[in-house]
Design a protein around this motif. Structure first.
Motif, PDB file in Angstrom:
ATOM      1  N   ILE B 249     -44.873-176.662 -45.305  1.00 53.10           N
ATOM      2  CA  ILE B 249     -45.749-176.627 -46.485  1.00 53.10           C
ATOM      3  C   ILE B 249     -46.375-175.235 -46.625  1.00 53.10           C
ATOM      4  N   PHE B 250     -46.805-174.672 -45.495  1.00 55.12           N
ATOM      5  CA  PHE B 250     -47.385-173.320 -45.501  1.00 55.12           C
ATOM      6  C   PHE B 250     -46.418-172.354 -46.187  1.00 55.12           C
ATOM      7  N   ARG B 251     -45.154-172.380 -45.754  1.00 58.06           N
ATOM      8  CA  ARG B 251     -44.158-171.474 -46.310  1.00 58.06           C
ATOM      9  C   ARG B 251     -43.863-171.743 -47.770  1.00 58.06           C
ATOM     10  N   GLN B 252     -43.601-173.021 -48.063  1.00 60.32           N
ATOM     11  CA  GLN B 252     -43.179-173.335 -49.425  1.00 60.32           C
ATOM     12  C   GLN B 252     -44.267-172.993 -50.421  1.00 60.32           C
ATOM     13  N   PHE B 253     -45.520-173.294 -50.066  1.00 56.36           N
ATOM     14  CA  PHE B 253     -46.626-172.975 -50.973  1.00 56.36           C
ATOM     15  C   PHE B 253     -46.688-171.471 -51.209  1.00 56.36           C
ATOM     16  N   LEU B 254     -46.641-170.703 -50.130  1.00 56.22           N
ATOM     17  CA  LEU B 254     -46.797-169.251 -50.263  1.00 56.22           C
ATOM     18  C   LEU B 254     -45.610-168.611 -50.983  1.00 56.22           C
ATOM     19  N   LEU B 255     -44.399-169.098 -50.692  1.00 53.24           N
ATOM     20  CA  LEU B 255     -43.220-168.578 -51.404  1.00 53.24           C
ATOM     21  C   LEU B 255     -43.390-168.793 -52.909  1.00 53.24           C
ATOM     22  N   SER B 256     -43.968-169.944 -53.268  1.00 57.70           N
ATOM     23  CA  SER B 256     -44.143-170.255 -54.694  1.00 57.70           C
ATOM     24  C   SER B 256     -45.230-169.391 -55.331  1.00 57.70           C
ATOM     25  N   LYS B 257     -46.030-168.717 -54.513  1.00 61.13           N
ATOM     26  CA  LYS B 257     -47.097-167.864 -55.047  1.00 61.13           C
ATOM     27  C   LYS B 257     -46.781-166.378 -54.900  1.00 61.13           C
ATOM     28  N   GLY B 258     -45.501-166.070 -54.731  1.00 60.15           N
ATOM     29  CA  GLY B 258     -45.112-164.661 -54.701  1.00 60.15           C
ATOM     30  C   GLY B 258     -45.236-163.985 -53.343  1.00 60.15           C
ATOM     31  N   PHE B 259     -45.491-164.757 -52.304  1.00 52.44           N
ATOM     32  CA  PHE B 259     -45.497-164.187 -50.952  1.00 52.44           C
ATOM     33  C   PHE B 259     -44.061-164.188 -50.419  1.00 52.44           C
ATOM     34  N   PHE B 260     -43.774-163.301 -49.465  1.00 54.51           N
ATOM     35  CA  PHE B 260     -42.533-163.487 -48.722  1.00 54.51           C
ATOM     36  C   PHE B 260     -42.790-163.332 -47.237  1.00 54.51           C
ATOM     37  N   GLU B 261     -41.778-163.720 -46.443  1.00 58.76           N
ATOM     38  CA  GLU B 261     -41.977-163.846 -45.002  1.00 58.76           C
ATOM     39  C   GLU B 261     -41.537-162.587 -44.259  1.00 58.76           C
ATOM     40  N   ILE B 262     -42.360-162.130 -43.329  1.00 57.11           N
ATOM     41  CA  ILE B 262     -41.973-160.991 -42.493  1.00 57.11           C
ATOM     42  C   ILE B 262     -41.923-161.409 -41.031  1.00 57.11           C
ATOM     43  N   HIS B 263     -41.316-160.545 -40.224  1.00 55.77           N
ATOM     44  CA  HIS B 263     -41.295-160.738 -38.773  1.00 55.77           C
ATOM     45  C   HIS B 263     -41.746-159.431 -38.138  1.00 55.77           C
ATOM     46  N   SER B 264     -42.966-159.412 -37.649  1.00 52.97           N
ATOM     47  CA  SER B 264     -43.514-158.185 -37.072  1.00 52.97           C
ATOM     48  C   SER B 264     -43.267-158.172 -35.568  1.00 52.97           C
ATOM     49  N   PRO B 265     -43.243-156.977 -34.965  1.00 51.54           N
ATOM     50  CA  PRO B 265     -42.916-156.897 -33.533  1.00 51.54           C
ATOM     51  C   PRO B 265     -44.018-157.478 -32.663  1.00 51.54           C
ATOM     52  N   LYS B 266     -43.611-158.117 -31.591  1.00 55.42           N
ATOM     53  CA  LYS B 266     -44.566-158.657 -30.620  1.00 55.42           C
ATOM     54  C   LYS B 266     -44.786-157.674 -29.483  1.00 55.42           C
ATOM     55  N   LEU B 267     -43.870-156.733 -29.323  1.00 54.80           N
ATOM     56  CA  LEU B 267     -44.006-155.687 -28.312  1.00 54.80           C
ATOM     57  C   LEU B 267     -44.678-154.482 -28.953  1.00 54.80           C
ATOM     58  N   ILE B 268     -45.834-154.103 -28.392  1.00 55.71           N
ATOM     59  CA  ILE B 268     -46.693-153.092 -28.998  1.00 55.71           C
ATOM     60  C   ILE B 268     -46.932-151.971 -27.986  1.00 55.71           C
ATOM     61  N   ALA B 269     -46.959-150.742 -28.477  1.00 52.77           N
ATOM     62  CA  ALA B 269     -47.184-149.604 -27.575  1.00 52.77           C
ATOM     63  C   ALA B 269     -48.597-149.624 -27.010  1.00 52.77           C
ATOM     64  N   GLY B 270     -48.768-149.034 -25.817  1.00 52.06           N
ATOM     65  CA  GLY B 270     -50.086-148.887 -25.208  1.00 52.06           C
ATOM     66  C   GLY B 270     -50.736-150.214 -24.929  1.00 52.06           C
ATOM     67  N   SER B 271     -52.048-150.220 -24.955  1.00 58.90           N
ATOM     68  CA  SER B 271     -52.727-151.497 -24.748  1.00 58.90           C
ATOM     69  C   SER B 271     -53.243-151.992 -26.090  1.00 58.90           C
ATOM     70  N   SER B 272     -52.698-151.405 -27.160  1.00 64.86           N
ATOM     71  CA  SER B 272     -52.973-151.842 -28.529  1.00 64.86           C
ATOM     72  C   SER B 272     -54.442-152.000 -28.820  1.00 64.86           C
ATOM     73  N   GLU B 273     -54.887-153.220 -29.018  1.00 64.85           N
ATOM     74  CA  GLU B 273     -56.268-153.424 -29.442  1.00 64.85           C
ATOM     75  C   GLU B 273     -57.224-153.442 -28.265  1.00 64.85           C
ATOM     76  N   GLY B 274     -56.719-153.197 -27.074  1.00 67.37           N
ATOM     77  CA  GLY B 274     -57.577-153.076 -25.902  1.00 67.37           C
ATOM     78  C   GLY B 274     -58.183-154.391 -25.469  1.00 67.37           C
ATOM     79  N   GLY B 275     -59.036-154.327 -24.472  1.00 69.25           N
ATOM     80  CA  GLY B 275     -59.703-155.517 -24.002  1.00 69.25           C
ATOM     81  C   GLY B 275     -58.903-156.225 -22.935  1.00 69.25           C
TER      82      GLY B 275
END
Lengths: 545, 545
Positions: B249-275
Motif C-alpha cells: 500500500i505504501f508503494r502503490q499510494f506513493l507511485l500514484s502520487k508521482g513518487f518513484f522508488e530508489i535504492h540507496s547504498p547501505k555501505l557508507i564511507a567513514g563513520s557517517s553520522e557518527g555516534g
C-alpha cells in the motif's frame, strides 16, 4: 522522540530514557546555541530584505524579482500547491494565462540590456522563458538580475504563456513564458560539470569532432564524483524511473500470483557462507557478516510455510571484481517457492514474469526509454512471447557446432556466454532465453542434482543480450543430504547449522531464483556499465558519495 | 556462471575468469566427489524403492502409500500444477470428487487399528482426512503407516471429498477427505515446540489454568530460536502477510502520487553520522559503516532532481536498546519530496497515505487480522478520516492541563507520549495523530528551524496508540547553514562533506519522513513486542537464526 528509533531521522540525541534527561549545564549550552541561531536568523532575514530592497534602490519594480530570503523558505507562507504548473504540463492550451513554475535555470542568455532568455528545467522537461524590459512591468534592473543568474539555480517564475510562430529549439515545451516575476530560491555555485556536457552522446561528440569542434566528454568517474549533477541528465532521469518500474512490475506480477514480500536480515552470524567475498563486522562482540544474498533466510521462510515469497533488497559482495557488471552492493530481486513436482515450475514463473516485465516497460516507459536512447542508442530487446529453454548440453553442442570448444562439465565463461547469445539470436530470434540443467559442480552446494544424472543439476541461468542476469534452481530440502553437499563443497557445516536445522521439521520441495536489479536495467537498455544503473554505486574503489 | 554475480546464489566458485579454469587436480577431485554422490543417489533410490515395496511385503496395496524417495522429488515427474487443490479451496462444491492436496500433518490420531484421522494444514487452512480400512482400497498396513506419521511432516493425499452431517471442530474446512493414497514427502523430526502450543493465546492458557489444566506456554525467546516452526502459527502467517500488504500500500499510494522508488547504498564511507549507534566495518581497507537510515542519500537524490522519491530497505542501529520497540536492524519506509511553500505539504502526504493504508488493511486483510486477533486480541485502530494535527506546544499544554508537567523545550518521554495518546483519544476519538513544531534542540541537525522562532522546528512525529512511529521534517537545504547546524550539534563537518556539497549546486526546499515497517504492523495490530513483526529479528542479544 527521547527513546524513539525513527526510521529516517539520524538522531544524535541520547537514545536511553535515563541519559535523555538533559543536565542543566547542557541546557545552558543549548540555550546559547539557540540564541546564536536566533541572532543569525534575524541577521539573515534583515540582510535578505535589505538586499531585495536596496540592491537596486532606484528600482520601483524591485519587489518583482530577487533572492528569496531563507526565512520565507522556512514555511512562512501557507502551502497551496494548486497554483503551481509543472513545466511538463505547459502547452498551447494555456495561451495568455498566467502561470507559476519552479525549476532550474538550465541556460541563461542575455540579448543586449533589455532582454534575457532562460531555459527552465523541471523533471527533464524544459521551457523557454523571456524577460523583456517593459514599463511598469519588467525593469532593466530585473533583466540584469536575470542575466546574472547562475546555471542550475532553483527559480520561481510567474509569467504569461505565449505561443511563438516558430518552433522552439532547445526546449521540450512549445510555448514561451513572458516573465513577470522571477525569484531565486537557491543559488548554484560554479558547476564542476555542466549538465549539457553530461547529457551528450558519443555520437554528438564524434560528429562535432569531424566538424573540427572539440566538445567536452564527461568520463564515468567524474560523473560519479558529482553524481547529484550527473543524475539531472535526461538519460539518468529515465534510467532511475525505469529502475523503479522494474521493481514495481516484479512485485505486482508476483503479488498477483500468490507470492508475498518478506524482509530478511542482512546481518548474519559468523562468516555465514564463508569465502573471501563477505563483508565482516563486529556485532556487539560477535563475529558477523553482511548477507551475500537472502538465500538462507528465504529458504527458511519456505520452511516456515510461507509458500511463495519474494524480496527486494541490498546484497553485499566484497569481491575484487573490476568489470563492467560487478558491484560490491546491489539490489537483489529474489523469490522462493514451493515446487509440486518439477523445477520447471520455477522457470515458468521466470518466463511469465519477464515477458510481462518487458511488455510493460516498452508500453509504460516509452518517454524514459527514449531519453536513455538519445544519449545511449540501443535496439529494443528481442524476446519471444514464450521464453526459449535450452539445456546446458544443448548449449554446449551449439557452441561446438559453431567451432567453439568448451568444457562440457565446466561453466561457460563470459566469452562463451556472449557467443551462445549470438547463436541463439540467429537461430531463434531472441535475446532472452533460459539455459538449464547446469553441471552440478559449478553450482552452489544447496542445488538439487538431477534425478537421472547427479553430474547435472535442476538449475538454470537466464540471459539477456548474451549476459547472465538470473540464477536459479531447485534446492536440496533434505537436511542430511544438504549437510553432505555443503561438506563436499568445502563449507564448514556448523557455520550454517541454523540453516540446515530448519529443514529438519518437514520441508517441502522448493526452488527459486535471484536477479540483480541493476543488471536487468543495464541489459534491457543495452548500457555498457552497471555503474550507470546504480544510484550511488559501490565497487572495490568507490565508497562515496 | 563463471564470472557471474547471481543475486540469489551463494556462489562458492572462484569469481574471476582466470581462476575459474579448474586445474586437472581439482577436476579429478570433483569427479571423485560426483562419483560418490552418484553412488549415494543410487543407493538412496534403491533403498527407498525397497522400503516402499518391502516394509509390508504382504500388502498388495503397498503402492498406495509410503515415503516418496528423494529421486522422485528431484523433478522426475513432469510438472502439472492443474491437478492440485489448495486446502483453502476445499468446499462442499467438491463433494464426491477426487482431489490431490499437499500439506503438513498437523495432528494424527488413530482410532483402533482400522481408522486414522489426520488434520492437514496448508497456508493456515486445515482439513480433516480419514483413512479407513476398506478391501481393495485401504489396507490395515496403510492405516498403520498413517498413524505412525510424525507431526509437521509434508504429505500428499489423494482422496474423495465427503460432507459430514456434523460440524468439524479443529479444522477450518467443513469437508472431510476419504484417503485413497497417502505419501510422505518430507518427514519431520521430533518437534522442539508444537505448533498448537505456539498458537495458543494467553486467555486460553489462563482459562485452562482455572480449570486446573496446565497448558504449555511458549516464550518469546524459544519462539525465535525455532522461528521456522513459530512462523507456521496462524497469527504469524497473518502478521507477515499484513506486513507485505503495508509495504504494498505504501508503494502503490506513493507511485500514484508521482513518487518513484530508489535504492540507496547501505555501505557508507567513514563513520557517517557518527555516534555509538553505527555498525562499523572495513571496506577494502577503508573505514566504513552501515547506513543508519537512507537520510543522506535520499536528500542527495532530491538534489539530483528526482522530485519525489521513496525507499523501502533495511536500516541498521547498533544501539544497546532492550525495549519492546527497538531492533538493531529493521525495515525503513522512507520518503523525501520537494516542498513548494510549507512543511505541511509533507504532513498532507502522511495523512492521505496512512488513512488509505488503514482503510485498505481493514478491507483487504480481514482474514489475516482475524488470525492475529485470535491469538493476540486487540481493538481495531481508531483513526479519523482527516488526521488530527497538534503542535508540540498544544501537546505540552494538554499534558499540563492533565497534571503532567513536561519540559516545554525538551522531548516527550515514552510515558508522556502514552499519556498524551490517552488524552487525545478521549478528546478527539483518534489513536493516530500528528504532533508538529518540535523544539529544534531535540531534532537532528538537518532539521529546518521555524521561520518565526528558531527554538522550534518544521518537524513532526506521528503516533499510533500512544507510540511514535514516524519522524519527519523540512530539511535545511542551504549548505552553509547546514554545515553550521551540523557543527552546532557536534558533528564533524568534514565527515559529511559529500552530503553537504550536494546542496551547493542549487537545492530545492524539501522534506520527508521515515517509518519503521515493523512498528506500523506492531501498533496497527496492538502487539506488545516488535520481535513479533520482524521475520528474523536482530537485537543486541540476537543475531540468529
Amino acid at each position: 522522540m527521547s527513546e524513539s528509533q525513527p526510521a529516517s531521522e539520524l538522531s544524535h540525541e541520547p537514545e536511553n530514557e535515563e541519559s535523555a534527561s538533559v543536565s542543566k549545564k547542557a541546557a545552558k549550552k543549548e540555550a546559547a546555541k539557540l540564541e546564536k541561531l536566533r541572532r543569525r536568523q534575524e541577521q539573515e532575514a534583515a540582510a535578505a530584505a535589505a538586499r531585495a530592497q536596496s540592491a537596486e534602490p532606484e528600482d520601483p519594480l524591485a519587489s518583482y524579482y530577487g533572492d528569496v530570503p531563507l526565512l520565507e523558505l522556512q514555511s512562512m507562507t501557507i502551502a497551496d500547491v494548486k497554483d503551481w504548473t509543472e513545466v511538463g504540463a505547459l502547452s498551447e492550451a494555456l495561451k495568455d494565462q498566467k502561470v507559476l513554475i519552479r525549476g532550474r535555470a538550465q541556460t541563461i542568455r542575455a540579448v543586449g540590456k533589455n532582454m534575457a532568455f532562460i531555459v527552465v528545467r523541471e523533471k527533464g522537461f524544459t521551457v523557454q522563458c523571456v524577460a523583456t524590459v517593459q514599463p511598469e512591468i519588467v525593469s532593466r534592473q530585473m533583466v540584469k538580475y536575470v542575466a546574472a543568474l547562475s546555471r542550475e539555480s532553483i527559480i520561481d517564475i510567474e509569467g504569461v504563456v505565449s505561443v511563438p510562430d516558430v518552433a522552439i529549439k532547445g526546449a521540450t515545451q512549445q510555448v514561451e513564458i513572458q516573465v513577470r516575476k522571477l525569484y531565486c530560491i537557491s543559488k548554484a555555485a560554479v558547476l564542476p560539470i555542466n549538465i549539457e556536457d553530461a547529457a551528450r552522446s558519443e555520437a554528438e561528440i564524434d560528429k562535432a569532432l569531424q566538424a573540427g569542434e572539440q566538445l567536452v566528454r564527461v568520463n564515468q568517474d567524474t560523473r560519479l564524483n558529482f553524481r547529484v549533477l550527473d543524475l539531472r541528465t535526461p538519460a539518468n532521469q529515465g534510467i532511475f524511473r525505469i529502475q523503479s518500474q522494474v521493481g514495481t512490475i516484479f512485485r505486482q506480477f508476483l503479488l498477483s500470483k500468490g507470492f508475498f514480500e518478506i524482509h530478511s536480515p542482512k546481518l548474519i552470524a559468523g562468516s555465514s557462507e564463508g569465502g573471501a567475498s563477505v563483508f565482516k563486522l563486529d556485532y556487539k562482540g560477535q563475529p558477523a557478516c553482511l548477507a551475500q544474498s537472502p538465500q538462507l533466510h528465504k529458504q527458511m521462510s519456505i520452511c516456515g510455510d510461507f509458500g511463495r515469497i519474494f524480496e527486494i533488497g541490498p546484497v553485499f559482495r566484497a569481491e575484487d571484481s573490476y568489470t563492467h557488471r560487478h558491484l560490491c552492493e546491489f539490489t537483489g530481486l529474489d523469490l522462493e517457492m514451493e515446487i509440486k513436482r518439477h523445477y520447471s515450475e520455477v522457470m515458468d514463473v521466470v518466463d511469465r514474469l519477464f515477458v510481462t516485465m518487458f511488455d510493460n516497460l516498452n508500453k509504460n516507459c516509452e518517454k524514459e526509454l527514449e531519453a536513455v536512447r538519445r544519449q545511449y542508442p540501443f535496439e529494443p530487446l528481442k524476446y519471444l512471447p514464450e521464453t526459449l529453454r535450452l539445456t546446458f548440453e544443448e548449449g554446449v553442442q551449439m557452441l561446438k557446432d559453431a567451432g567453439v570448444e568448451v568444457d562440457p562439465m565446466g561453466d561457460l565463461n563470459t566469452e562463451a556466454e556472449r557467443k551462445l547469445g549470438q547463436i541463439v539470436l540467429e537461430k531463434y530470434g531472441t535475446e532472452f532465453y533460459i539455459l538449464h540443467r547446469y553441471p552440478l559442480a559449478v553450482r552452489p552446494f544447496y542445488t538439487m542434482p538431477c534425478y537421472d544424472n547427479p553430474a547435472y543439476s535442476n538449475s538454470f541461468d537466464v540471459f539477456i543480450r548474451g549476459e547472465e542476469i538470473i540464477s536459479g534452481a531447485q534446492r536440496v530440502h533434505v537436511p542430511e543430504f544438504l549437510a553432505e553437499r555443503a561438506e563436499a563443497c568445502g563449507i564448514e557445516v556448523k557455520t550454517i547449522s541454523t540453516y540446515i536445522d530448519s529443514f529438519r521439521y518437514g520441508a517441502p520441495p522448493h526452488g527459486g531464483f535471484g536477479v540483480g536489479l541493476e543488471r536487468v536495467v543495464m541489459l534491457f537498455c543495452g548500457l555498457n556499465n552497471i555503474r550507470k544503473t546504480s544510484l550511488f554505486p559501490r565497487d572495490p574503489l568507490r565508497l562515496a558519495p
